[in-house]
Design a protein around this motif. Structure first.
Motif, PDB file in Angstrom:
ATOM      1  N   VAL A 160       0.826  -1.220   0.000  1.00 53.34           N
ATOM      2  CA  VAL A 160       0.000   0.000   0.000  1.00 53.34           C
ATOM      3  C   VAL A 160       0.854   1.262   0.000  1.00 53.34           C
ATOM      4  N   LEU A 161       2.142   1.132  -0.303  1.00 54.82           N
ATOM      5  CA  LEU A 161       3.039   2.294  -0.259  1.00 54.82           C
ATOM      6  C   LEU A 161       2.625   3.365  -1.267  1.00 54.82           C
ATOM      7  N   ASP A 162       2.015   2.954  -2.378  1.00 51.12           N
ATOM      8  CA  ASP A 162       1.595   3.926  -3.388  1.00 51.12           C
ATOM      9  C   ASP A 162       0.376   4.739  -2.956  1.00 51.12           C
ATOM     10  N   PHE A 163      -0.125   4.496  -1.757  1.00 51.23           N
ATOM     11  CA  PHE A 163      -1.215   5.304  -1.222  1.00 51.23           C
ATOM     12  C   PHE A 163      -0.712   6.668  -0.750  1.00 51.23           C
ATOM     13  N   VAL A 164       0.605   6.799  -0.544  1.00 47.72           N
ATOM     14  CA  VAL A 164       1.171   8.021   0.023  1.00 47.72           C
ATOM     15  C   VAL A 164       0.888   9.253  -0.838  1.00 47.72           C
ATOM     16  N   PRO A 165       1.083   9.211  -2.184  1.00 42.53           N
ATOM     17  CA  PRO A 165       0.740  10.399  -2.978  1.00 42.53           C
ATOM     18  C   PRO A 165      -0.725  10.809  -2.834  1.00 42.53           C
ATOM     19  N   LEU A 166      -1.618   9.827  -2.747  1.00 38.68           N
ATOM     20  CA  LEU A 166      -3.037  10.136  -2.543  1.00 38.68           C
ATOM     21  C   LEU A 166      -3.254  10.761  -1.165  1.00 38.68           C
ATOM     22  N   LEU A 167      -2.515  10.277  -0.170  1.00 41.43           N
ATOM     23  CA  LEU A 167      -2.633  10.831   1.179  1.00 41.43           C
ATOM     24  C   LEU A 167      -2.216  12.295   1.204  1.00 41.43           C
ATOM     25  N   ARG A 168      -1.108  12.613   0.513  1.00 42.96           N
ATOM     26  CA  ARG A 168      -0.659  14.015   0.456  1.00 42.96           C
ATOM     27  C   ARG A 168      -1.712  14.892  -0.225  1.00 42.96           C
ATOM     28  N   GLU A 169      -2.279  14.379  -1.315  1.00 46.21           N
ATOM     29  CA  GLU A 169      -3.286  15.158  -2.036  1.00 46.21           C
ATOM     30  C   GLU A 169      -4.539  15.338  -1.186  1.00 46.21           C
ATOM     31  N   PHE A 170      -4.904  14.283  -0.464  1.00 50.30           N
ATOM     32  CA  PHE A 170      -6.055  14.376   0.443  1.00 50.30           C
ATOM     33  C   PHE A 170      -5.808  15.450   1.508  1.00 50.30           C
ATOM     34  N   TYR A 171      -4.604  15.500   2.044  1.00 50.36           N
ATOM     35  CA  TYR A 171      -4.272  16.482   3.076  1.00 50.36           C
ATOM     36  C   TYR A 171      -4.388  17.901   2.527  1.00 50.36           C
ATOM     37  N   ARG A 172      -3.946  18.109   1.281  1.00 53.05           N
ATOM     38  CA  ARG A 172      -3.967  19.448   0.686  1.00 53.05           C
ATOM     39  C   ARG A 172      -5.380  19.895   0.322  1.00 53.05           C
ATOM     40  N   GLN A 173      -6.187  18.966  -0.197  1.00 54.37           N
ATOM     41  CA  GLN A 173      -7.477  19.351  -0.781  1.00 54.37           C
ATOM     42  C   GLN A 173      -8.660  19.247   0.172  1.00 54.37           C
ATOM     43  N   SER A 174      -8.554  18.419   1.185  1.00 55.57           N
ATOM     44  CA  SER A 174      -9.731  18.150   2.021  1.00 55.57           C
ATOM     45  C   SER A 174      -9.982  19.225   3.073  1.00 55.57           C
ATOM     46  N   GLY A 175      -8.969  20.069   3.349  1.00 59.91           N
ATOM     47  CA  GLY A 175      -9.115  21.046   4.416  1.00 59.91           C
ATOM     48  C   GLY A 175      -8.860  20.480   5.793  1.00 59.91           C
ATOM     49  N   ILE A 176      -8.365  19.252   5.849  1.00 56.36           N
ATOM     50  CA  ILE A 176      -8.137  18.613   7.145  1.00 56.36           C
ATOM     51  C   ILE A 176      -7.016  19.303   7.913  1.00 56.36           C
ATOM     52  N   ASP A 177      -6.141  20.022   7.202  1.00 55.16           N
ATOM     53  CA  ASP A 177      -5.056  20.710   7.909  1.00 55.16           C
ATOM     54  C   ASP A 177      -5.616  21.741   8.885  1.00 55.16           C
ATOM     55  N   ALA A 178      -6.708  22.403   8.509  1.00 54.08           N
ATOM     56  CA  ALA A 178      -7.327  23.392   9.406  1.00 54.08           C
ATOM     57  C   ALA A 178      -8.088  22.723  10.548  1.00 54.08           C
ATOM     58  N   ARG A 179      -8.636  21.539  10.283  1.00 53.15           N
ATOM     59  CA  ARG A 179      -9.418  20.841  11.311  1.00 53.15           C
ATOM     60  C   ARG A 179      -8.559  19.964  12.205  1.00 53.15           C
ATOM     61  N   LEU A 180      -7.323  19.721  11.800  1.00 50.79           N
ATOM     62  CA  LEU A 180      -6.480  18.771  12.520  1.00 50.79           C
ATOM     63  C   LEU A 180      -6.286  19.137  13.994  1.00 50.79           C
ATOM     64  N   PRO A 181      -6.045  20.403  14.364  1.00 50.65           N
ATOM     65  CA  PRO A 181      -5.909  20.715  15.801  1.00 50.65           C
ATOM     66  C   PRO A 181      -7.139  20.313  16.606  1.00 50.65           C
ATOM     67  N   SER A 182      -8.336  20.530  16.047  1.00 43.22           N
ATOM     68  CA  SER A 182      -9.559  20.138  16.748  1.00 43.22           C
ATOM     69  C   SER A 182      -9.653  18.622  16.860  1.00 43.22           C
ATOM     70  N   TYR A 183      -9.303  17.915  15.769  1.00 44.13           N
ATOM     71  CA  TYR A 183      -9.322  16.452  15.804  1.00 44.13           C
ATOM     72  C   TYR A 183      -8.347  15.918  16.854  1.00 44.13           C
ATOM     73  N   LEU A 184      -7.158  16.516  16.896  1.00 41.53           N
ATOM     74  CA  LEU A 184      -6.161  16.053  17.870  1.00 41.53           C
ATOM     75  C   LEU A 184      -6.640  16.305  19.294  1.00 41.53           C
ATOM     76  N   ASN A 185      -7.325  17.423  19.521  1.00 43.14           N
ATOM     77  CA  ASN A 185      -7.876  17.689  20.851  1.00 43.14           C
ATOM     78  C   ASN A 185      -8.912  16.637  21.240  1.00 43.14           C
ATOM     79  N   SER A 186      -9.715  16.213  20.272  1.00 42.05           N
ATOM     80  CA  SER A 186     -10.698  15.164  20.541  1.00 42.05           C
ATOM     81  C   SER A 186     -10.001  13.860  20.924  1.00 42.05           C
ATOM     82  N   HIS A 187      -8.913  13.549  20.233  1.00 45.82           N
ATOM     83  CA  HIS A 187      -8.161  12.335  20.557  1.00 45.82           C
ATOM     84  C   HIS A 187      -7.492  12.456  21.928  1.00 45.82           C
ATOM     85  N   ARG A 188      -7.004  13.654  22.253  1.00 44.40           N
ATOM     86  CA  ARG A 188      -6.404  13.836  23.584  1.00 44.40           C
ATOM     87  C   ARG A 188      -7.446  13.633  24.677  1.00 44.40           C
ATOM     88  N   ALA A 189      -8.651  14.131  24.440  1.00 39.40           N
ATOM     89  CA  ALA A 189      -9.721  13.955  25.426  1.00 39.40           C
ATOM     90  C   ALA A 189     -10.026  12.475  25.621  1.00 39.40           C
TER      91      ALA A 189
END
Length: 624
Positions: A160-189
């Protein structure tokens, strides 16, 4: 082993001064008290109060894993059991990703389908395991630096190593970079909810083994010689000492398959990736922590392992010929696996027998002088004890057949050490020296009957559960029962949202439930909890007071609809919560009435009764 213990005790006694003998005598009383405590609550050796870092442990989310699991969800991976609603966090992530580029989603889904495991027995957890491993080979976002292609990658990662380019594109396009701090806080809780149980687990493991985890490794490294700098006859550079830190990290994963625990070792770091709600005391997390503790001990005594290489190899070759399959030829790995399996199995048995002892004591106490009831309780206790021991044998047998060919030997040796207070590290050399390969070769024939009994017991338990599930009673339940079950499921989801500190979504769901269940006290009580917790997060005093006032109103509504006959516990909690809020708002007279209500609804021996009494005494103007 007993002789060795006697010799060790004698050697220690001869070498002690009068002062050290007095210290040892003073330490024996707490050691004896430990044996009377629950195994899960025994303190770690020598120290009573420790932070998780003292155990080499931490609980922390991992951004790589959060993004990986979100991308996997977008790719169509769904571990939600048929007919059930997805977890509240999965629903939140899907809502956030509703606007994901359809073309990117299609490519993610295509990759996942093409590379899915073809085995019909593969579970959702099996399908996700390779992607979890992949996440721990990558760099942190946003680069997600991938490792070079190599046969040394963890099993399945190369697929599944070829999934990495898709993962990078998902990170750039999905907007998850802005939501990631909130997601991480949920995981910390979610991780915060596992801290106490993790602390108890670590204390139990270290108390059982009477050892401390090695969190720092010192190794000598000789500097590489510079080309052209070395002169004839010149001495080589002296080695330098390099320090490395070891960590055991519990990683909460809110998108994991239910019940799926992934364990990964990356260099000196041990990662246990767990779903929310996992109890580390009774799961694979404990076995993983035992491995974290045991691995450096086996490495330290590698010469003793090497001295028995031929005998261990004989056991491995014999078991491979008997069963085939994937059995490691590595004698060092086999020894480590054997010691981990033995310790885990023995700890299971000790804890379960402790519980059985307490339950039997309660039954005998209730039986009083009724001899037939006492005989029945003792007979049942003996049957359960035999079943527990069969289960231990089956657990060791499974490890033996996977290549842990010294698991039975180490379990016998550890049993003799239990309660002695001696560090297990001091006895690894004699334990390795003591085993007889011919004796260990006979183990499969000896454990066959116990394994069969354990398998039969599991089969009967499965049939009993299936019979209960197919009972006509659920079918006879009417719409009212189904409506009640749906309400309880919705309230459980709200509890999850509160643990994740997503109070806005929790309140929105509760308000919708209130419209449907106008006379349900549990809904109003949950609304009060949400408002009270949200007040703790408010920095503005006016906003905090507003939320606390709203919480009081909800608790009063809960009390209005509650009945002492069916909702007494909820009423106690609502009065107690109201009293605390009123005390905080310095409304002492009203708070005192709430604490009085708690005491009227509870027995004097109840902890909540004592808590309400103490809280009332702390109020201004109350008698001390």
């Amino acid at each position: 082993m007993k002789k060795l213990l006697i010799v060790a005790v004698a050697a220690l006694a001869c070498g002690q001064s009068a002062a050290s003998q007095q210290k040892q005598g003073a330490a024996q009383a707490p050691a004896q008290q430990q044996q009377q405590q629950s195994p899960q609550q025994r303190p770690a050796p020598q120290r009573q109060r420790l932070d998780l870092s003292d155990f080499g442990m931490q609980i922390a989310p991992d951004a790589r894993l959060v993004v990986m699991m979100a991308a996997l969800d977008a790719a169509g991976w769904d571990p939600t059991p048929a007919g059930e609603r997805p977890s509240v966090f999965r629903e939140l992530v899907r809502k956030d990703q509703a606007g994901l580029d359809p073309a990117l989603r299609a490519r993610l889904q295509d990759f996942y389908k093409r590379n899915a495991l073809k085995d019909e027995r593969a579970t959702p957890a099996d399908q996700a395991a390779r992607y979890v491993s992949l996440a721990y080979t990558l760099g942190q976002p946003p680069s997600f630096e991938a490792p070079p292609r190599s046969d040394d990658l963890p099993p399945g990662v190369l697929d599944v190593l070829d999934f990495v380019p898709l993962l990078r594109e998902f990170y750039r396009q999905s907007g998850i970079d802005a939501r990631l701090p909130s997601y991480l806080n949920s995981h910390r809780a979610a991780g915060d909810g596992m801290r106490r149980a993790s602390d108890e687990m670590a204390r139990f493991v270290l108390s059982y083994l009477s050892t401390r985890p090695e969190t720092t490794i010192f190794e000598q490294v000789r500097p590489a010689a510079q080309q052209g700098d070395k002169k004839k006859g010149e001495k080589r550079a002296a080695p330098v000492v390099r320090e490395r830190q070891r960590r055991f990290v519990i990683v909460p994963d809110l998108l994991a398959a239910p019940g799926a625990i992934n364990f990964r070792v990356v260099g000196d770091d041990y990662f246990a990736v767990v779903p929310a709600g996992t109890d580390p005391r009774w799961s694979e997390v404990r076995r993983a922590y035992v491995q974290f503790v045991i691995d450096p001990l086996v490495l330290r005594f590698n010469r003793d392992v090497a001295a028995r290489r031929a005998d261990i190899k004989l056991l491995l070759d014999t078991e491979r010929a008997r069963r085939g399959g994937d059995i490691t030829p590595d004698v060092f790995l086999s020894v480590a696996r054997s010691l981990v399996a033995a310790a885990d199995a023995r700890m299971d048995e000790v804890a379960r027998l402790y519980v059985l002892q307490n339950e039997t004591g309660e039954l005998l106490k209730r039986a009083g002088s009724n001899q037939s009831a006492r005989d029945a309780a003792l007979r049942q206790s003996k049957e359960r004890e035999a079943s527990i021991k069969d289960s231990t044998v089956a657990q060791l047998a499974e490890a033996y057949e996977r290549g842990a060919v010294l698991s039975f030997h180490f379990a016998d040796e550890l049993k003799e050490l239990e309660g002695s207070g001696f560090d297990v590290a001091a006895f690894i050399t004699p334990m390795l020296a003591d085993f007889d390969p011919q004796r260990e070769l006979k183990r499969p024939a000896e454990y066959a009957a116990a394994v069969a009994r354990a398998a039969e017991a599991r089969r009967r338990a499965r049939e009993a559960r299936a019979a209960a599930a197919s009972s006509p009673e659920p079918a006879a339940s009417g719409p009212a029962d189904e409506r009640r079950a749906a309400l309880l499921k919705s309230l459980a989801d709200v509890d999850d949202l509160m643990r994740l500190k997503n109070y806005e979504e929790a309140e929105a769901r509760l308000l919708a439930l209130r419209d449907e269940h106008r006379d349900e006290p549990r809904v109003y009580f949950a609304l009060g909890q949400v408002a009270s917790l949200a007040a703790q997060e408010a920095f503005d005093e006016g906003l905090q007071a507003q939320r606390l006032d709203r919480a009081l109103q909800h608790f009063r509504q809960a009390l209005l609809f509650a009945s002492p006959g069916t909702d007494r516990a909820l009423m106690v909690r609502a009065h107690m919560a109201s009293g605390r809020i009123l005390a905080h708002l310095e409304r002492a007279e009203e708070a005192a009435k709430e604490f009085d209500a708690v005491m009227q609804l509870s027995e004097a021996a109840d902890p909540v009764h004592q808590e309400a009494l103490a809280a009332k005494k702390r109020l201004p103007g109350q008698k001390q």
